[in-house]
Design a protein around this motif. Structure first.
Motif, PDB file in Angstrom:
ATOM      1  N   ASN A 161       0.783  -1.243   0.000  1.00 16.71           N
ATOM      2  CA  ASN A 161       0.000   0.000   0.000  1.00 16.71           C
ATOM      3  C   ASN A 161       0.814   1.292   0.000  1.00 16.71           C
ATOM      4  O   ASN A 161       0.326   2.340   0.407  1.00 16.71           O
ATOM      5  CB  ASN A 161      -1.009   0.000   1.154  1.00 16.71           C
ATOM      6  N   GLY A 162       2.038   1.227  -0.474  1.00 20.21           N
ATOM      7  CA  GLY A 162       2.803   2.466  -0.638  1.00 20.21           C
ATOM      8  C   GLY A 162       3.628   2.868   0.558  1.00 20.21           C
ATOM      9  O   GLY A 162       3.918   4.059   0.755  1.00 20.21           O
ATOM     10  N   SER A 163       4.021   1.905   1.362  1.00 20.96           N
ATOM     11  CA  SER A 163       4.821   2.200   2.551  1.00 20.96           C
ATOM     12  C   SER A 163       6.150   2.863   2.186  1.00 20.96           C
ATOM     13  O   SER A 163       6.661   2.709   1.077  1.00 20.96           O
ATOM     14  CB  SER A 163       5.094   0.901   3.318  1.00 20.96           C
ATOM     15  N   THR A 164       6.700   3.564   3.150  1.00 21.78           N
ATOM     16  CA  THR A 164       7.969   4.273   2.948  1.00 21.78           C
ATOM     17  C   THR A 164       9.131   3.282   2.884  1.00 21.78           C
ATOM     18  O   THR A 164       9.192   2.324   3.652  1.00 21.78           O
ATOM     19  CB  THR A 164       8.205   5.258   4.093  1.00 21.78           C
ATOM     20  N   ARG A 165      10.049   3.522   1.980  1.00 22.30           N
ATOM     21  CA  ARG A 165      11.285   2.736   1.940  1.00 22.30           C
ATOM     22  C   ARG A 165      12.439   3.607   2.415  1.00 22.30           C
ATOM     23  O   ARG A 165      12.445   4.829   2.200  1.00 22.30           O
ATOM     24  CB  ARG A 165      11.561   2.210   0.527  1.00 22.30           C
ATOM     25  N   VAL A 166      13.404   3.011   3.052  1.00 18.31           N
ATOM     26  CA  VAL A 166      14.615   3.701   3.490  1.00 18.31           C
ATOM     27  C   VAL A 166      15.825   2.871   3.071  1.00 18.31           C
ATOM     28  O   VAL A 166      15.722   1.659   2.856  1.00 18.31           O
ATOM     29  CB  VAL A 166      14.644   3.918   5.020  1.00 18.31           C
ATOM     30  N   VAL A 167      16.962   3.546   2.948  1.00 13.34           N
ATOM     31  CA  VAL A 167      18.223   2.855   2.680  1.00 13.34           C
ATOM     32  C   VAL A 167      19.056   2.950   3.945  1.00 13.34           C
ATOM     33  O   VAL A 167      19.645   4.007   4.236  1.00 13.34           O
ATOM     34  CB  VAL A 167      18.962   3.469   1.476  1.00 13.34           C
TER      35      VAL A 167
END
Length: 269
Positions: A161-167
């Motif tokens: 559902n479009g969750s935030t991604r982080v590196v």
């Protein structure tokens, strides 16, 4: 530490203490994780009652503001954006008063903080993909962090559902994704999708590369962003300019310090 009354000057260290922030508010393991990875899940902070109040108010404000929603800071195609939420309901004030949230922000910013903005973003079905970005330009000195953000989950964050991604760890370099990556919108081999249940909060060093993913469901994915900066930096939304008398009157002196406002000579709002 002494209690402060109205009219007395309080600095940010005293304000944080008044709001319950202590050296052990975060565990050493949590601090280490935040230092190493650039983000930290804080777990459930919003109660069911708080969550319902915020969701209901979101719908009201969207209805009231229509095509002007979010205009104070930013509008984005494919999303519902709201801005200046501190002035739009007392249910939002938890973002500048919760001790664990403030302890995490203070850890990243070395105790030197104020709210920069409190906004919300709801990615529409089939929308929401963002290129990886940082909330600051190139740093002159590695580790001299100027901004820190928090994501308040108003819906469950799922892989679809479009969750935030982080590196993880990307905050340790001075470059931004657009300086390094050929296509910041593409999947990154080291990215992690932030998943969790509504009511949970994730803090992330805003120099960490991050971005929304595509919402592949048939419902919006809602979240708030409590964004903080160093006290000498300009705010994303000038809180002093926008402060309303009704907001000022219900905030504690310590919360006013975190918000970075003083009582105006005269009220226009």
């Amino acid at each position: 530490m002494e209690n402060f009354s109205l009219g007395e000057t309080m600095d940010i260290a005293e304000a944080l203490y008044e709001l319950g922030v202590r050296e052990d508010t975060l565990t050493q393991a949590e601090k280490d994780f935040l230092d190493e990875n650039g983000y930290l899940p804080l777990g459930r902070i919003l109660s069911d009652e708080q969550l319902e109040a915020i969701r209901n108010r979101q719908e009201e404000v969207l209805g009231e503001e229509g095509d002007k929603a979010g205009l104070e800071v930013h509008q984005e195609g494919g999303t519902d954006r709201l801005s200046d939420l501190i002035n739009k309901g007392t249910m939002y004030h938890v973002v500048i008063t919760h001790p664990r949230l403030l302890a995490a922000i203070a850890h990243v910013l070395k105790g030197d903080l104020k709210l920069s903005s409190l906004n919300s973003r709801a990615a529409h079905p089939g929308k929401g993909l963002q290129g990886l970005h940082a909330d600051w330009g190139e740093l002159e000195t590695a580790g001299d962090f100027q901004v820190c953000n928090s994501i308040w989950l108003l819906d469950d964050f799922t892989p679809e559902n479009g969750s935030t991604r982080v590196v993880p760890g990307s905050h340790k370099q001075t470059k931004t994704p657009h300086q390094v990556l050929p296509d910041p919108s593409a999947a990154h081999p080291d990215e992690k999708i932030l998943l969790g249940s509504a009511g949970e909060v994730v803090v992330f060093n805003a120099h960490t590369w991050h971005g929304g993913t595509l919402n592949r469901t048939d419902k919006p994915r809602r979240a708030m962003h409590g964004y903080f900066t160093r006290r000498h930096q300009p705010q994303q939304l000038d809180q002093q300019k926008y402060i309303r008398k009704a907001t000022w009157e219900v905030l504690s002196p310590a919360a006013r310090v975190v918000l970075g406002v003083e009582e105006p000579n005269e009220w226009t709002r």
